[in-house]
Design a protein around this motif. Sequence first.
Motif: not given
Length: 251
Positions: A205, A209, A213, A247-249, A251
Amino acid sequence: MELGLQGARVLVTAGAGGIGRVVAEAFLEEGAIVHVCDVDDAALSTLPAGITGERCDVSDRAAVAKLFSGIGELDVLVNNAGIAGPTGLVEEINPEDWDRCLEICLTGQFNVARLAIPLLRKSSNPSITNLSSAAGRFGFGLRAPYAAAKWGVIGFTKSLAIELGGAGIRVNAILPGLVAGDRQRRVLEAKAQARGTPYAEVERQAMAYASVKEFVTARQLADQILLLASTRGRTTSGQAIGIDGDLQMLF
């Protein structure tokens, strides 16, 4: 690429292990004169030839003053020292753990920078690189102390850049994302435990984001810091540079 760091006098906080050790060794490869401080005596005892080091807790102002009593000249400061801080809901966090996280991750950078700046003013190629985090750009559930400190690092960085630009001192922050290593693993393990979720799922997870990766390596961080400190980075200042696979956010 010639970086112009031969003979540069460098201080790396928390430089005996982890990211700091890789950064210190990268500067050494470029011919810099490298000194590190750390609280890990065992790691300090294993420093390679060419890197000097001493014990110093950056949250202890007396210890930082002692550190600088032995530093006569300085061209580069890498404010790397930091801790992960506690994992949990805000109402469950021990206030002492909150305080300790900010004391090291944010106030520690102030403690070191304020004594480094008079020396950097005398340098012909002075720079400060502060370690922030992707957590300094996004909210970070269950990691509020760390995120708050790392947001503060960016504000500190940009303010210093404004103050010191006239003296030719560049100040930037780098924002690592998911960094390969034991510390990242421990952070994800703590989050898995707090959420009651298997570790592999938390890792999946967290990576979901990012556009790229894969984990960031400490050497990739070191390469960016070298460039910022080099003569090729003379007009880069006041920047918060993400090294995080887009990264967009968090977790």
